[in-house]
Design a protein around this motif. Structure first.
Motif, mmCIF file in Angstrom:
data_model
loop_
_atom_site.group_PDB
_atom_site.id
_atom_site.type_symbol
_atom_site.label_atom_id
_atom_site.label_comp_id
_atom_site.label_asym_id
_atom_site.label_seq_id
_atom_site.Cartn_x
_atom_site.Cartn_y
_atom_site.Cartn_z
ATOM 1 N N ARG A 184 138.490 130.309 20.256
ATOM 2 C CA ARG A 184 139.668 131.074 20.045
ATOM 3 C C ARG A 184 140.493 130.168 18.907
ATOM 4 O O ARG A 184 139.638 129.106 18.271
ATOM 5 N N ASP A 185 141.748 130.671 18.371
ATOM 6 C CA ASP A 185 142.257 129.988 17.241
ATOM 7 C C ASP A 185 143.447 129.033 18.045
ATOM 8 O O ASP A 185 143.651 129.533 19.205
ATOM 9 N N TYR A 186 143.985 128.255 17.344
ATOM 10 C CA TYR A 186 145.169 127.375 17.575
ATOM 11 C C TYR A 186 146.625 127.691 16.804
ATOM 12 O O TYR A 186 146.450 127.177 15.719
ATOM 13 N N PRO A 187 147.456 128.331 17.514
ATOM 14 C CA PRO A 187 148.599 128.618 16.667
ATOM 15 C C PRO A 187 149.161 127.350 16.168
ATOM 16 O O PRO A 187 150.075 127.276 15.269
ATOM 17 N N THR A 188 149.117 126.261 16.958
ATOM 18 C CA THR A 188 149.682 125.040 16.473
ATOM 19 C C THR A 188 149.010 124.458 15.342
ATOM 20 O O THR A 188 149.627 123.730 14.503
ATOM 21 N N LEU A 189 147.788 124.769 15.186
ATOM 22 C CA LEU A 189 146.944 124.392 14.208
ATOM 23 C C LEU A 189 147.392 124.941 12.845
ATOM 24 O O LEU A 189 147.630 124.358 11.666
ATOM 25 N N GLN A 190 147.487 126.269 12.863
ATOM 26 C CA GLN A 190 148.033 127.093 11.804
ATOM 27 C C GLN A 190 149.320 126.676 11.457
ATOM 28 O O GLN A 190 149.728 126.556 10.097
ATOM 29 N N PHE A 191 150.410 126.263 12.205
ATOM 30 C CA PHE A 191 151.528 125.711 11.881
ATOM 31 C C PHE A 191 151.463 124.417 10.983
ATOM 32 O O PHE A 191 152.032 124.294 10.023
ATOM 33 N N TYR A 192 150.626 123.564 11.621
ATOM 34 C CA TYR A 192 150.078 122.341 10.900
ATOM 35 C C TYR A 192 149.899 122.259 9.542
ATOM 36 O O TYR A 192 150.224 121.742 8.705
ATOM 37 N N LYS A 193 149.013 123.292 9.273
ATOM 38 C CA LYS A 193 148.245 123.660 8.007
ATOM 39 C C LYS A 193 149.415 124.565 7.057
ATOM 40 O O LYS A 193 149.316 124.168 5.956
ATOM 41 N N SER A 194 150.199 125.008 7.834
ATOM 42 C CA SER A 194 151.117 125.892 6.876
ATOM 43 C C SER A 194 152.109 124.771 6.348
ATOM 44 O O SER A 194 152.827 124.835 5.220
ATOM 45 N N LEU A 195 152.511 123.630 6.986
ATOM 46 C CA LEU A 195 153.206 122.495 6.508
ATOM 47 C C LEU A 195 152.707 121.619 5.572
ATOM 48 O O LEU A 195 153.418 120.932 4.719
ATOM 49 N N ASN A 196 151.277 121.763 5.381
ATOM 50 C CA ASN A 196 150.374 120.827 4.394
ATOM 51 C C ASN A 196 150.322 121.552 3.222
ATOM 52 O O ASN A 196 149.696 120.724 2.306
ATOM 53 N N VAL A 197 150.595 122.600 2.858
ATOM 54 C CA VAL A 197 150.092 123.320 1.569
ATOM 55 C C VAL A 197 151.183 122.691 0.614
ATOM 56 O O VAL A 197 152.184 122.603 0.888
#
Ligand SMILES: [Zn+2]
Length: 248
Positions: A235-248
């Motif tokens: 599965r994927d993790y929405p919280t990880l996607q959010f974390y990565k969106s803040l890091n770009v």
């Protein structure tokens, strides 16, 4: 029946004006879902003690088919995380991974200790966030039944070559010769990164965060470890996607 335990609040959900439901990672019972009555009264110690990412001493009432938290006293609140949205989002990803991977109804003291140590490191900026992320992901997934096989090349058995290939789909490692010969697709890692990855899985827990590696090498390992977690847990993790969106 009442019992005392200690736990980390991984998730909270409001119920009406005053109450809430929390998911707690406890040492004695693993993940526990419990009601908290009157949790929103600021004057109540239960308010701080059942807030997201609080580590608290809890008194829990076990009913026929539900748990109720009677008392909660916060022992650690990881204040540093609440002041930094990027680190906070990484902490929430750690919570989501715990919710998905930690056992329910049985002790989980090792997993709890890993989560607390990782949050402490993150909250106090003791190591680069990317390093804490790789260590947490690899160690938690290894603890919960998905330990990768990083000891040697899965094909010829050589311990190291200047570059090796890690395959997130299987958790196997190949030397560059075997990877080329068999057309193995994976993440190419210099040997220093392979040593770091082995450390995250095999080192004693009190040495977990003590490995030094350049940040850009941790970044590549981070892509490999999150991909491994995602394949193993399917599965994927929405919280990880959010974390990565803040890091770009
Ligand atoms: Zn080989």
């Amino acid at each position: 029946m009442r019992f005392k335990t200690k736990g980390l609040i991984l998730r909270e959900q409001n119920i009406g004006e005053r109450d809430k439901l929390v998911w707690v990672l406890t040492d004695s019972h693993g993940i526990l879902r419990a009601f908290v009555r009157g949790a929103k009264s600021i004057k109540s110690p239960k308010c701080a003690g059942t807030g997201l990412l609080s580590y608290s001493a809890l008194t829990v009432f076990e009913g026929k088919d539900s748990y109720v938290i009677d008392e909660a006293f916060a022992e650690e609140q990881f204040i540093g995380l609440h002041k930094d949205v990027v680190n906070m989002s990484l902490g929430q990803y750690f919570c989501e991974l715990c919710l998905n991977l930690c056992p329910k109804g049985q002790e989980a003291s090792e997993q709890l200790r890993l989560a607390l140590n990782s949050l402490y490191m993150l909250s106090n900026n003791k190591r680069p966030a990317v390093q804490i992320k790789v260590c947490f992901e690899m160690r938690l997934i290894s603890m919960t039944g998905y330990m990768p096989d990083l000891v040697m090349c899965s094909d010829c058995g050589v311990y190291e070559s200047p570059e090796m290939v890690f395959v997130p789909q299987t958790g196997r490692l190949y030397c560059s010769d075997c990877a080329e010969r068999h057309g193995v697709q994976g993440v190419r890692l210099p040997i220093a990164s392979v040593t770091a990855l082995r450390h995250t899985v095999y080192a004693d827990s009190d040495k977990l965060f003590s490995f030094e590696l350049r940040d850009e090498l941790w970044e590549r390992l981070s892509a490999a470890s999150e991909s491994y977690v995602s394949y193993m847990t399917q599965r994927d993790y929405p919280t990880l996607q959010f974390y990565k969106s803040l890091n770009v």
